[in-house]
Design a protein around this motif. Structure first.
Motif, mmCIF file in Angstrom:
data_model
loop_
_atom_site.group_PDB
_atom_site.id
_atom_site.type_symbol
_atom_site.label_atom_id
_atom_site.label_comp_id
_atom_site.label_asym_id
_atom_site.label_seq_id
_atom_site.Cartn_x
_atom_site.Cartn_y
_atom_site.Cartn_z
ATOM 1 N N LYS A 1 -0.008 22.886 3.677
ATOM 2 C CA LYS A 1 0.078 23.254 2.264
ATOM 3 C C LYS A 1 0.259 22.004 1.400
ATOM 4 O O LYS A 1 1.204 21.874 0.622
ATOM 5 N N VAL A 2 -0.682 21.053 1.546
ATOM 6 C CA VAL A 2 -0.633 19.807 0.800
ATOM 7 C C VAL A 2 -1.987 19.565 0.147
ATOM 8 O O VAL A 2 -2.996 20.160 0.536
ATOM 9 N N PHE A 3 -1.999 18.672 -0.858
ATOM 10 C CA PHE A 3 -3.257 18.314 -1.496
ATOM 11 C C PHE A 3 -3.244 16.823 -1.801
ATOM 12 O O PHE A 3 -2.286 16.309 -2.399
ATOM 13 N N PRO A 4 -4.296 16.093 -1.373
ATOM 14 C CA PRO A 4 -4.340 14.642 -1.597
ATOM 15 C C PRO A 4 -4.627 14.324 -3.057
ATOM 16 O O PRO A 4 -5.504 14.922 -3.680
ATOM 17 N N VAL A 5 -3.893 13.352 -3.608
ATOM 18 C CA VAL A 5 -4.030 13.005 -5.017
ATOM 19 C C VAL A 5 -4.731 11.665 -5.200
ATOM 20 O O VAL A 5 -5.648 11.543 -6.002
ATOM 21 N N ARG A 6 -4.308 10.660 -4.421
ATOM 22 C CA ARG A 6 -4.828 9.320 -4.654
ATOM 23 C C ARG A 6 -4.711 8.500 -3.378
ATOM 24 O O ARG A 6 -3.770 8.668 -2.597
ATOM 25 N N LEU A 7 -5.673 7.597 -3.164
ATOM 26 C CA LEU A 7 -5.622 6.608 -2.082
ATOM 27 C C LEU A 7 -5.581 5.222 -2.714
ATOM 28 O O LEU A 7 -6.521 4.804 -3.400
ATOM 29 N N ASN A 8 -4.474 4.521 -2.513
ATOM 30 C CA ASN A 8 -4.323 3.156 -3.013
ATOM 31 C C ASN A 8 -4.933 2.194 -1.999
ATOM 32 O O ASN A 8 -4.396 2.003 -0.916
ATOM 33 N N LYS A 9 -6.078 1.613 -2.345
ATOM 34 C CA LYS A 9 -6.795 0.763 -1.405
ATOM 35 C C LYS A 9 -6.043 -0.541 -1.125
ATOM 36 O O LYS A 9 -6.176 -1.110 -0.027
ATOM 37 N N GLN A 10 -5.269 -1.018 -2.097
ATOM 38 C CA GLN A 10 -4.545 -2.270 -1.874
ATOM 39 C C GLN A 10 -3.412 -2.099 -0.863
ATOM 40 O O GLN A 10 -3.238 -2.905 0.038
ATOM 41 N N THR A 11 -2.636 -1.023 -1.031
ATOM 42 C CA THR A 11 -1.490 -0.804 -0.137
ATOM 43 C C THR A 11 -1.796 0.165 0.999
ATOM 44 O O THR A 11 -0.971 0.343 1.894
ATOM 45 N N SER A 12 -2.973 0.822 0.949
ATOM 46 C CA SER A 12 -3.366 1.819 1.962
ATOM 47 C C SER A 12 -2.376 2.980 2.028
ATOM 48 O O SER A 12 -2.112 3.533 3.090
ATOM 49 N N VAL A 13 -1.823 3.336 0.863
ATOM 50 C CA VAL A 13 -0.883 4.447 0.772
ATOM 51 C C VAL A 13 -1.598 5.652 0.152
ATOM 52 O O VAL A 13 -2.274 5.513 -0.875
ATOM 53 N N VAL A 14 -1.450 6.817 0.786
ATOM 54 C CA VAL A 14 -2.051 8.046 0.278
ATOM 55 C C VAL A 14 -0.966 8.859 -0.432
ATOM 56 O O VAL A 14 0.085 9.141 0.162
ATOM 57 N N THR A 15 -1.223 9.224 -1.674
ATOM 58 C CA THR A 15 -0.293 10.080 -2.414
ATOM 59 C C THR A 15 -0.654 11.531 -2.152
ATOM 60 O O THR A 15 -1.799 11.943 -2.367
ATOM 61 N N ILE A 16 0.327 12.306 -1.683
ATOM 62 C CA ILE A 16 0.115 13.695 -1.279
ATOM 63 C C ILE A 16 1.039 14.605 -2.077
ATOM 64 O O ILE A 16 2.246 14.354 -2.153
ATOM 65 N N ALA A 17 0.477 15.668 -2.660
ATOM 66 C CA ALA A 17 1.293 16.681 -3.330
ATOM 67 C C ALA A 17 1.775 17.691 -2.311
ATOM 68 O O ALA A 17 0.979 18.224 -1.529
ATOM 69 N N LEU A 18 3.093 17.962 -2.301
ATOM 70 C CA LEU A 18 3.723 18.832 -1.306
ATOM 71 C C LEU A 18 4.273 20.089 -1.949
ATOM 72 O O LEU A 18 4.715 20.072 -3.102
ATOM 73 N N VAL A 19 4.261 21.178 -1.188
ATOM 74 C CA VAL A 19 4.913 22.410 -1.622
ATOM 75 C C VAL A 19 6.391 22.360 -1.293
ATOM 76 O O VAL A 19 7.243 22.690 -2.110
ATOM 77 N N ASP A 20 6.709 21.945 -0.056
ATOM 78 C CA ASP A 20 8.095 21.914 0.395
ATOM 79 C C ASP A 20 8.439 20.513 0.893
ATOM 80 O O ASP A 20 8.176 20.176 2.052
ATOM 81 N N PRO A 21 9.026 19.676 0.063
ATOM 82 C CA PRO A 21 9.368 18.320 0.500
ATOM 83 C C PRO A 21 10.507 18.286 1.511
ATOM 84 O O PRO A 21 10.769 17.250 2.109
#
Length: 620
Positions: free
Chosen positions: A143-163
């Motif tokens: 139950k997640v949705f990807p928001v952004r991929l930072n190419k410099q840091t290789s970090v993926v921002t993920i929206a969560l329902v239950d953190p």
């Protein structure tokens, strides 16, 4: 996972920001909502440096709980989940004394408590690379949705329902191979975006088949081009089609799935509530590709088509685990595949949910609570014997008892019970396994099936040395089990000393509750049941008229009917005389045994099933 959705490329349009007058006022406790939203948007968009005031607001959220940039380090543990939720609700109540709190208000407070930014997903432009990185299966499962991929840091921002689900970020980090930055989003928005970008997972058979009409999926095995077959079996359209077939079988509560090739067609059937139902058949030219895909999933050799093969497929559904036992049999038109669907939900059945009448259940519970003896469960294949055995073990389970099972194969795994898989290929038979089990200091032993004299002798020896043994036998009724043991050359005096009780059972379909209505049975049916219309004048009979919930069969689900035979002194005397099963049957009836048909009739009177179903499942 069974991911069947289609990824869309169009991003949702951002909803307009609310008018100033529509924004609810908030008390000045914690970080201001506007600052949180602005900070989060700047963090995700990465277009401008975050103002110093907003960085300070974010730092006030709690750097220790937020961890290293929201990547999951220092993540809130599961044991703190309830405390955080309680704190959120308490703070929400405190801040909404003058007005009600919106869902967005609660989510922002929730974000403050767990130290994770909140984002309004409808105002975000999503990164196509991030969308391609996360598969539909992962998005739906977690139950997640990807928001952004930072190419410099290789970090993926993920929206969560239950953190507060501590496994989500860790699992995603492993699956994606990137560090994960978690943000909190609205659950409905996340689900809507998953459906928008990845599809609902409900793609129809026709939609999948439309992409499989190409001649490139036609494989002639006479040319033995198994390399092409393996390639096609792993291509997306074939994978989708097989996943769709498996998912549909599980949704329909099927116990078995049959894939049968014929000269001019391929037939797929589901066994639901004991009855086979045919589904829309795929094109004949996909036969080899579909069967090879199943064999790949089960870990079987796709090049071997001359010998039978057996394997297993494990599926991790969103709410439970499902295992499929796969059997491939070579036929004149290709390989026939049958999959037994072992649903973990069945394991949750308790003994009092199987369908035993109260008096039968009371006697059976006394039997299985004995310290020693053999209890046999009998019936044809697919009548629920294994389920009854597991329910019995669950009822008498205790940390003070050592329980060992030996099965071929182990169908369901139970915590706290030692389970052994029979392996005929290396010489591990039931009898050999039983010899070793006796040296393991067990209290209760479950033997999957007594097939021969050696296994029967070892089971009897185990019971006579102070163990309770549960096992199964393939016989039609309870009295016939005793004569079957005699026919296997088991000495009658050993049978009377060891066997405590025999339970014969069948499964009958239950009337669908959504279309249940009174009706009058055919007089011929009542006559076959041994009653006259006058005898049932005060009884109201029910049946299902058919609806979409039961696929217009009138039945949904199954319950057991049981025939419990306890070995009384008179029955033991007949066994010692090697009497026929008919004599044992009549004596057992005098001792109070209720037959399968009589037990079924009680369920007819209770409105659980129909007379026609009992006639179909039993003999007089």
């Amino acid at each position: 996972m069974l991911g069947l959705g289609r990824k869309k490329t169009k991003a949702p349009e951002a909803t307009p920001a609310p008018a100033p007058g529509q924004e609810k006022t908030r008390k000045a406790s914690g970080a201001p909502a506007a600052d949180i939203a602005a900070s989060t948007l700047a963090l995700l968009e990465g277009e401008e440096e975050t103002p110093k005031e907003q960085r300070e607001d974010l730092s006030e959220m709690g750097d220790e709980s937020f961890g290293d940039g929201g990547t999951g380090k220092g993540y809130v543990g599961e044991e703190a989940a309830q405390s955080v939720r309680d704190a959120v609700m308490e703070q929400a109540a405190a801040e909404s004394t003058s007005d009600y709190a919106t869902e967005e208000d609660l989510l922002k407070l929730y974000a403050t408590q767990v130290g994770m930014p909140f984002v309004k997903l409808s105002e975000i432009e999503f990164d196509e690379e991030a969308l391609n990185l996360v598969s539909p299966e992962l998005a739906r499962q977690y139950k997640v949705f990807p928001v952004r991929l930072n190419k410099q840091t290789s970090v993926v921002t993920i929206a969560l329902v239950d953190p507060l689900n501590v496994r989500t970020i860790d699992d995603l980090r492993v699956w994606l191979g990137h560090e994960i930055e978690g943000v909190i989003g609205n659950a409905d928005e996340i689900q809507s975006l998953i459906d928008e970008y990845y599809g609902t997972g409900q793609e129809s058979v026709d939609e999948v088949l439309s992409s499989l009409q190409s001649e490139r999926y036609v494989i002639d095995l006479k040319e033995e081009n198994f390399g092409d077959l393996e390639r096609i079996a792993n291509e997306a359209p074939i994978v989708k089609l097989v996943n769709l077939v498996l998912l549909q079988a599980i949704k329909e509560r099927a116990s078995d799935l049959h894939i049968e090739p014929f000269e001019r067609s391929l037939r797929i059937r589901y066994r639901v509530d004991g009855i086979l139902h045919e589904t829309v058949p795929p094109p004949k030219h996909l036969t080899n590709a579909i069967i090879s895909r199943v064999k790949v999933m089960a870990g079987l050799n796709i090049a071997e088509r001359r010998l039978p093969q057996d394997g297993r497929i494990k599926l991790a559904m969103a709410d439970r685990n499902v295992e499929l036992r796969v059997s491939c049999l070579p036929t004149v038109n290709g390989e026939s595949v049958v999959m037994r669907i072992l649903d973990s939900e069945v394991m949750g059945l308790q003994l009092d949910q199987l369908g035993m009448l109260p008096d039968t259940l009371e006697i059976y519970e006394k039997v299985i609570n004995r310290p020693n003896g053999i209890v046999l469960v009998t019936g044809p294949t697919g009548c629920g014997k294994t389920t009854s055995m597991y329910a019995s073990l669950a009822r008498i389970f205790s940390p003070m008892l050592k329980m060992i099972t030996t099965e071929n194969p182990v169908e369901y795994q139970m915590d706290g019970i030692v389970q052994v898989n029979i392996n005929q290929a290396v010489g591990l038979t039931f009898a050999r396994c039983l010899r070793s089990i006796l040296r393991q200091d067990p209290d209760i032993i479950m033997v999957g099936e007594i097939r021969d004299l050696e296994t029967a002798s070892m089971a009897i020896e185990s019971s006579l040395t102070g163990h309770l043994v549960l096992s199964t036998l393939h016989t039609n009724d309870a009295p016939g089990t005793l004569t079957r043991l005699i026919d296997m050359d088991v000495e009658p005096f050993l049978i009377t000393s060891a066997v405590v009780a025999v339970v014969a059972q069948r499964l009958v379909r239950v009337i669908c509750l959504d279309c249940k209505e009174p009706y009058t049975p055919d007089p011929y049916v009542l006559k076959e049941m041994g009653v006259s219309p006058e005898d049932v004048a005060n009884i109201t009979f029910f049946h299902g008229k058919g609806c979409s919930e039961c696929n217009y069969t009138g039945y949904r689900g199954r319950a057991g009917i049981f025939e419990l035979l306890t070995l009384t002194d008179l029955v033991k005397e007949l066994v010692l005389k090697r009497a026929a099963s008919s004599e044992i049957f009549h004596q057992a009836r005098k001792d109070g045994m209720r037959t399968l048909r009589e037990d079924g009739w009680q369920k007819v009177i209770q409105g659980i099933t129909t007379p026609e179903e009992i006639l179909h499942s039993t003999v007089q």
